[in-house]
Design an enzyme around this catalytic site. Structure first.
Site, PDB file in Angstrom:
ATOM      1  N   TYR A 118      -0.799 -31.761  -3.769  1.00  0.00           N
ATOM      2  CA  TYR A 118      -0.576 -32.307  -2.431  1.00  0.00           C
ATOM      3  C   TYR A 118      -1.774 -33.184  -2.069  1.00  0.00           C
ATOM      4  O   TYR A 118      -2.416 -33.753  -2.949  1.00  0.00           O
ATOM      5  CB  TYR A 118      -0.335 -31.155  -1.439  1.00  0.00           C
ATOM      6  CG  TYR A 118       0.262 -31.603  -0.135  1.00  0.00           C
ATOM      7  CD1 TYR A 118       1.429 -32.356  -0.100  1.00  0.00           C
ATOM      8  CD2 TYR A 118      -0.345 -31.269   1.072  1.00  0.00           C
ATOM      9  CE1 TYR A 118       1.982 -32.773   1.098  1.00  0.00           C
ATOM     10  CE2 TYR A 118       0.206 -31.670   2.281  1.00  0.00           C
ATOM     11  CZ  TYR A 118       1.363 -32.435   2.289  1.00  0.00           C
ATOM     12  OH  TYR A 118       1.902 -32.854   3.477  1.00  0.00           O
ATOM     13  N   LYS A 173      28.507 -25.159  -8.804  1.00  0.00           N
ATOM     14  CA  LYS A 173      28.386 -26.342  -9.666  1.00  0.00           C
ATOM     15  C   LYS A 173      26.918 -26.616  -9.992  1.00  0.00           C
ATOM     16  O   LYS A 173      26.580 -26.992 -11.127  1.00  0.00           O
ATOM     17  CB  LYS A 173      29.031 -27.543  -8.982  1.00  0.00           C
ATOM     18  CG  LYS A 173      28.936 -28.852  -9.757  1.00  0.00           C
ATOM     19  CD  LYS A 173      29.495 -28.742 -11.166  1.00  0.00           C
ATOM     20  CE  LYS A 173      30.973 -28.529 -11.215  1.00  0.00           C
ATOM     21  NZ  LYS A 173      31.770 -29.692 -10.828  1.00  0.00           N
TER      22      LYS A 173
END
Length: 362
Positions: A118, A173
């Site tokens: 970060y 899915k």
């Protein structure tokens, strides 16, 4: 199949936790009662033994549906010496809290790790991508991430149930993408009212994904959405209900015809369902040199004389049914070599199959 018989399916199964008094007699009474009600025992697991030969056990039972499961549980509650502690639908248990999550590929154990993953270090990576946009494929998850996009208008055989109710299918899915291809996919369930809204939403999120998988979007606007996105985006756009189904069906047809010694140009194919899947399957089958295809919808065979066809179904009238057959599915199925069902369940009967040609493919 005899009355009450069914093919065991984990999708319709329950797990029942029982306290049983008496190891031998109590257990035999339970298993016998389940069998009498046509339940299929998948497993019996000992949770813990109790004093006096009693025990607590979990029974995994395959049923024919929710009502059948409740019938079995009600019967077990009446068995002497047996206490039903609780029971659960195994499928709902799998879905508790959702089926997928986001995990980190890199660990954050030190201040250095945080500074690189970060701020401030990440800013240098952002600058590199800004200077060379193609670096996004090397330096982010974009190259291995797919958006599974639906508006919930054509979910399985359930119809227009909305984006929230479509979430379990999209999560499933995403699991398939990850487990079988190593691809990170995420459900994007849109509360959209028309094709324009779907296209606008997908266009807006596309920079964060390497591909778009359109899923369970109703015809005919699914065709417009796919076409526009393929033209407007610089990443692959795939409509699973069309192309995924068509690829599987076409490969199955090729193998079936080889096995039976039939030629594509000689067969008659009846397609039930003129939606996204039916359209794509028909178009791909035609590329195999199958010309005699008759598509049916709720009103029967689609032909040029019908005046109730939308643009998508008009394509069938113009490009299939060369002999102009009219009538119901039960009428046009006569002599067919292949039946392709891409509609709802229980539409084809044994009597219909008997009308088909020798060695029919269903």
């Amino acid at each position: 199949m005899t009355k009450g018989a069914f093919t065991p399916n984990a999708g319709d199964s329950i797990i029942v936790r029982l306290k049983i008094e008496g190891q031998t007699q109590g257990l035999s009474q339970v298993t016998s009662r389940i069998a009498e009600l046509n339940g299929h025992i998948g497993a019996i697991d000992l949770v813990r033994p109790l004093s006096g030969w009693a025990s607590i056990r979990d029974f995994s039972i395959y049923t024919s549906g929710a009502d059948h499961g409740e019938e079995i549980v009600a019967a077990l509650k009446k068995v002497k010496g047996v206490e039903v502690i609780h029971f659960s639908d195994r499928t709902f248990l799998m879905h508790l809290g959702g089926k997928i999550e986001v995990t980190s590929r890199q660990t954050l154990k030190t201040r250095d790790d945080l500074s690189m993953a970060y701020t401030p270090g990440v800013g240098r990576v952002c600058t590199a991508i800004h200077q060379n946009p193609e670096e996004v494929y090397k330096l982010t998850i974009k190259r291995n991430t797919v958006a599974i996009v639906t508006d919930g208008t054509a979910v399985l055989g359930l119809g227009n149930i909305g984006p929230q109710a479509a979430m379990p299918v999209m999560e499933g899915k995403a699991m398939l993408f990850k487990e079988f291809a190593g691809i990170d996919a995420f459900p994007i369930c849109l509360d959209a009212k028309n094709a324009d809204e779907v296209v606008a939403a997908v266009r807006a999120i596309a920079p964060g994904f390497g591909g778009i998988n359109l899923e369970d979007i109703a015809a005919p606007h699914c065709f417009e959405i796919e076409k526009r996105l393929q033209e407007e985006l610089d990443i692959p756009v795939f409509h699973d209900d069309q192309h995924g189904t068509a690829v599987v069906v076409s490969s199955a047809l090729i193998n079936s015809l080889k096995l039976l010694g039939k030629k594509p140009e000689d067969i008659k194919v009846v397609v039930l369902g003129a939606g996204a899947a039916g359209t794509a399957c028909t178009k791909m089958i035609k590329q195999l040199k199958v010309d005699n295809i008759i598509a049916c919808d709720r009103k029967g065979a689609i032909h040029k004389s019908r005046d109730d066809l939308n643009e998508a179904k008009q394509w069938f009238a113009d490009n299939t049914n060369p002999d102009g057959l009219k009538g119901s599915l039960q009428e046009v199925i006569a002599g067919a070599d292949v039946f392709l069902g891409v509609s709802g369940p229980r539409q084809l009967s044994v009597e219909d199959i008997k009308k088909m040609a020798k060695d029919p493919v269903v």
